[in-house]
Design an enzyme around this catalytic site. Structure first.
Site, PDB file in Angstrom:
ATOM      1  N   SER A  92       0.826  -1.205   0.000  1.00 37.09           N
ATOM      2  CA  SER A  92       0.000   0.000   0.000  1.00 37.09           C
ATOM      3  C   SER A  92       0.864   1.260   0.000  1.00 37.09           C
ATOM      4  O   SER A  92       1.606   1.504  -0.942  1.00 37.09           O
ATOM      5  CB  SER A  92      -0.962  -0.048   1.187  1.00 37.09           C
ATOM      6  N   ASP A 230      -2.293   6.457  -3.117  1.00 33.67           N
ATOM      7  CA  ASP A 230      -1.093   5.740  -2.702  1.00 33.67           C
ATOM      8  C   ASP A 230      -0.795   4.646  -3.720  1.00 33.67           C
ATOM      9  O   ASP A 230      -1.410   4.595  -4.789  1.00 33.67           O
ATOM     10  CB  ASP A 230      -1.268   5.181  -1.289  1.00 33.67           C
TER      11      ASP A 230
END
Length: 440
Positions: A92, A230
């Site tokens: 992530s 992200d």
């Protein structure tokens, strides 16, 4: 092994091919017959995905491989395929040397703690159920997962007028956002649009510090807003038309207020600003606090009176959709909100605002430090919540000390209704952490 967002860590140390192989074996042993697998753009994901698929098929599970796609795209593919589980190889927002593995239910929702514990126990005990030579699982490539996600976004969001939008992909895999906004009629300018798991354009985590280039582009063009993702596009943060980075608490308040009406509750983690509760008060809605982590927020949205859930870090969850934080959906709904209101800056300025301090302290002994802080806090204060770490309420405001679920960090948050009180509360919390570290 598992934290608040799966298992994450440095490749070659915490995250290895052996671990991925065993997690695949464990998920199949746990009863998953069909599993959707995807990954982000990190090069290590190629190796880890191969190991994961080997473990799944070795224990009899059939694999649907969607390739390099956003985490919410993979979660939606799980639901669409009627699969038993999904696995995303991603770290992530973590730095490029990291990677991780996150597990999803057949409903497109992160595994809860008890399910992760089952998988961890199978891995730890090596209690794998291997398939016979004629019952090994198959592997099928799924090539239309992103197109399906884009169609869902187009159907879910109605823009009353076209906008100019800057989309900062941070070299991640969130291209579906730009495509969906373009299909909706927006003029889209992308930054760092090339997929590259080294994240050369900026660090993957979409913070104000990391997104200064995007802020400058928005400020110096006719863009109505900017959205930033992200690495795996489960997070979305925003920039208003003046080039100001919108805090996660403010964005949470805007999404919550739009979703809520009288009697509703909004699920938020314990590190959320008071401004969210205050913003909901005029519409007769309230907040319900959870532990930090999108899995905990998602679980709370299963309650009938919870209309929305979100985290200030940029994870947004709408009941009625798969309960995976969907950064592209958030970006599209924010664009619709801005098109309807005319100004993101005006929406933000209409919110209450309180000084809040957030800081992280790196330590390899985060659990022990947080435990010692809890002892110190309970010995000193009357109003201490242990829902997630230690949250101390005072007449001036509150502070929270908790362990990060994904990194070797202790998180400190403090908020009050005046700068002076917020600073004093933060220094108090930091002093507790320092005392606890001195005892290491």
């Amino acid at each position: 092994m598992f934290g608040t967002s799966g298992v994450r860590g440095r490749v070659g140390k915490t995250i290895t091919a052996d671990l991925a192989l065993d997690v695949g074996r464990a998920v199949a042993t746990d009863g998953a017959d069909t599993v959707v697998v995807g990954r982000d753009a990190r090069e290590s994901g190629r190796m880890l995905t191969r190991a994961l698929i080997a473990g799944l098929t070795e224990c009899g599970a059939n694999v649907l491989d969607v390739g390099v796609e956003p985490t919410p795209t993979v979660a939606r593919a799980v639901v669409r395929a009627g699969a038993d589980a999904g696995i995303v190889v991603t770290a992530s927002h973590n730095p490029a040397p990291d990677n991780g593995i996150k597990l999803w239910t057949g409903a497109g929702q992160a595994f809860r703690e008890e399910a992760n514990d089952r998988i961890e126990a199978v891995v730890r005990e090596g209690a794998f159920e291997f398939a016979s030579h004629d019952a090994l699982g198959s592997v099928q490539t799924v090539g239309d997962a992103r197109r399906h996600h884009e169609r869902v976004l187009h159907e879910a969001v109605d823009l009353p007028e076209a906008l100019s939008v800057v989309v900062d992909l941070g070299n991640g895999v969130g291209r579906v956002t730009a495509d969906a906004l373009h299909t909706a009629g927006c003029t889209v300018h992308t930054l760092d649009g090339q997929r590259d798991g080294r994240f050369p354009g900026r660090p993957s985590e979409p913070t104000a510090e990391h997104c200064q280039t995007a802020c400058a582009v928005v400020a110096n063009t006719d863009a109505a807003l900017g959205v930033v993702h992200d690495g795996d596009a489960d997070r979305t943060m925003a920039i208003d038309e003046t080039g100001r980075f919108v805090s996660g608490d403010a964005l949470l308040a805007l999404f919550a207020r739009q979703a809520a009406s009288g009697g509703d509750r909004v699920a938020v983690p314990v590190d959320t600003s008071l401004l969210v509760a205050d913003a909901l008060d005029p519409v007769g809605a309230t907040v319900t606090y959870t532990r930090v982590g999108d899995a905990h927020v998602a679980a709370r949205t299963e309650a009938a009176d919870v209309c929305f859930g979100g985290e200030p870090s940029g994870a947004w969850i709408w009941p009625g959709e798969p309960r995976c934080p969907d950064g592209p959906l958030a970006a599209c709904r924010l664009a619709a909100m801005v098109a309807d209101s005319g100004s993101l800056a005006a929406l933000v300025d209409d919110l209450p605002s309180y000084p809040i301090r957030r800081e992280s302290v790196r330590t390899a002994e985060k659990a022990d430090v947080v435990a010692r802080v809890a002892t110190l806090a309970n010995d000193t204060y009357d109003d201490v919540s242990s829902l997630d770490g230690s949250r101390v309420e005072t007449d001036a405001g509150w502070f929270l000390v908790r362990a990060s679920g994904t990194e070797p960090l202790v998180r400190i948050t403090a908020e009050a209704r005046s700068e002076r009180d917020a600073e004093q509360l933060f220094e108090t919390a930091r002093a507790l952490v320092d005392r606890a570290r001195d005892d290491e």
